[in-house]
Structure formats: structure tokens, C-alpha cells
Motif scaffolding. Structure first.
Motif, mmCIF file in Angstrom:
data_model
loop_
_atom_site.group_PDB
_atom_site.id
_atom_site.type_symbol
_atom_site.label_atom_id
_atom_site.label_comp_id
_atom_site.label_asym_id
_atom_site.label_seq_id
_atom_site.Cartn_x
_atom_site.Cartn_y
_atom_site.Cartn_z
ATOM 1 N N UNK A 154 1.142 -1.374 0.052
ATOM 2 C CA UNK A 154 -0.022 -0.345 0.035
ATOM 3 C C UNK A 154 0.682 0.811 -0.282
ATOM 4 N N UNK A 155 1.978 1.226 0.933
ATOM 5 C CA UNK A 155 3.097 2.644 0.801
ATOM 6 C C UNK A 155 3.424 2.646 -0.662
ATOM 7 N N UNK A 156 3.945 1.619 -1.358
ATOM 8 C CA UNK A 156 4.349 1.983 -3.056
ATOM 9 C C UNK A 156 3.246 1.590 -4.019
ATOM 10 N N UNK A 157 2.074 1.617 -3.859
ATOM 11 C CA UNK A 157 1.104 2.242 -4.537
ATOM 12 C C UNK A 157 0.524 3.759 -4.148
ATOM 13 N N UNK A 158 0.500 4.332 -3.422
ATOM 14 C CA UNK A 158 0.608 5.242 -3.117
ATOM 15 C C UNK A 158 1.708 6.175 -3.343
ATOM 16 N N UNK A 159 2.778 5.587 -3.733
ATOM 17 C CA UNK A 159 3.861 5.719 -4.384
ATOM 18 C C UNK A 159 3.597 6.027 -6.022
#
Length: 177
Positions: A154-159
Motif C-alpha cells: 500500500x505504501x508503494x501503491x501510494x507512491x
């Protein structure tokens, strides 16, 4: 059949599904995601990809310690599917597969933009390294992090969302290399 709280294993089991709305046209999100080099920008730990052969790339996964990661992008523009076939330590059997579908938000939310659906499946190799002789000494195994996949991805998808939205809003090219 609903509960206030669910144990992690019951909620995710053998899957890690995440998704997000991105205020950027789907064809531009696809353009960005379909390049392996984009992973260096929006993922937490993948860096320094270099081409090998047959569309296979090798880079570093800096999750914990630096590890070789091999990756091939399987993309279909008409279906807006971008799958990353990866593996630590070797490039013959790419078993870590990150499945992505980019959907036109107009179809599902009646608004401009994209919806990205990202799915991981828990391949048996996450539980047992099939190539222990290739692993650097003392390095944890990628499967040891399975319980962190939903939060980490989810952190990566937000990036990914922030990069695509920023470039689109400012008229910048999606692919900069």
C-alpha cells in the motif's frame, strides 16, 4: 458472516489484494507501469535495473540487505494489464508474480482517472527458499515478510499514485528515462 476484527491470516490467507484510485488517465498509468525502470521510482526497495536478455532485467532489492532481483514485465496494452514476474537470486524461475490491472475509472466510478488493482498470490516458495545455495549468508527470506505485504505494498501503491498524479497534473512525461 461479518466481524469487527479479522485475524491477518483469515483476512489475507494466500492473497494480498490492494487497490487505489489514481487521478490520471489509464493509458498514462499503463505507459508508466509497463516499464521495468518505473519500479525504481515507486517501489520501496527495487533499484538499479539493468537489461540482460529476452526482456529479463536484474536489479537490487534493498529489503533488509541488498539482494539480486530478476524481473520481466508481461504487459498487455489493450487489456491494460501489467504483471511483474520476479525472483530473488536467480532469473530462471520467476515465481514472485505481481498482477496489476489498470481500469478506466469512468467505467467503475463515473469519474476521470484510473483504478489500479494489484494482486499477489502466496506461491509455496514464499515459505521455503527453493535456491538456498544462491542466497547471501544471513539474509532473511522474502517470505518472512509476507505478513507485511499488504501494508508495504500500500505504501508503494501510494507512491505510484503520487508520481502519476503529479506528472499528469503538471503536464510532465510519464516515462523520464
Amino acid at each position: 458472516m461479518t466481524h469487527t476484527v479479522y485475524p491477518h491470516d483469515q483476512l489475507y490467507d494466500q492473497y494480498c489484494p490492494i487497490q487505489s484510485y489514481i487521478n490520471c488517465p489509464p493509458e498514462l498509468v499503463y505507459e508508466y507501469m509497463s516499464h521495468v525502470r518505473s519500479l525504481e521510482e515507486w517501489t520501496y526497495s527495487l533499484r538499479n535495473f539493468k537489461p540482460l536478455d529476452n526482456d529479463l532485467w536484474v536489479g537490487e532489492d534493498r529489503l533488509g540487505t541488498s539482494t539480486k532481483i530478476y524481473c520481466r514485465v508481461a504487459a498487455n496494452e489493450a487489456a491494460r494489464i501489467v504483471d511483474y514476474h520476479c525472483a530473488w537470486d536467480q532469473g530462471q524461475e520467476l515465481w514472485m508474480i505481481y498482477l496489476n490491472r489498470i481500469v478506466d475509472a469512468k467505467q467503475v466510478f463515473n469519474r476521470e482517472g484510473s483504478v489500479v488493482f494489484w494482486q499477489n498470490c502466496r506461491h509455496p516458495y514464499y515459505d521455503d527458499n527453493p535456491f538456498p545455495e544462491l542466497a547471501p549468508e544471513g539474509r532473511p527470506w522474502v517470505g518472512d515478510f509476507w505478513d507485511l505485504f499488504p501494508a508495504g505494498h500500500m505504501v508503494e501503491l501510494e507512491n505510484l499514485k503520487q508520481i502519476c498524479e503529479y506528472r499528469y497534473a503538471h503536464g510532465l512525461p510519464m516515462v523520464t528515462w
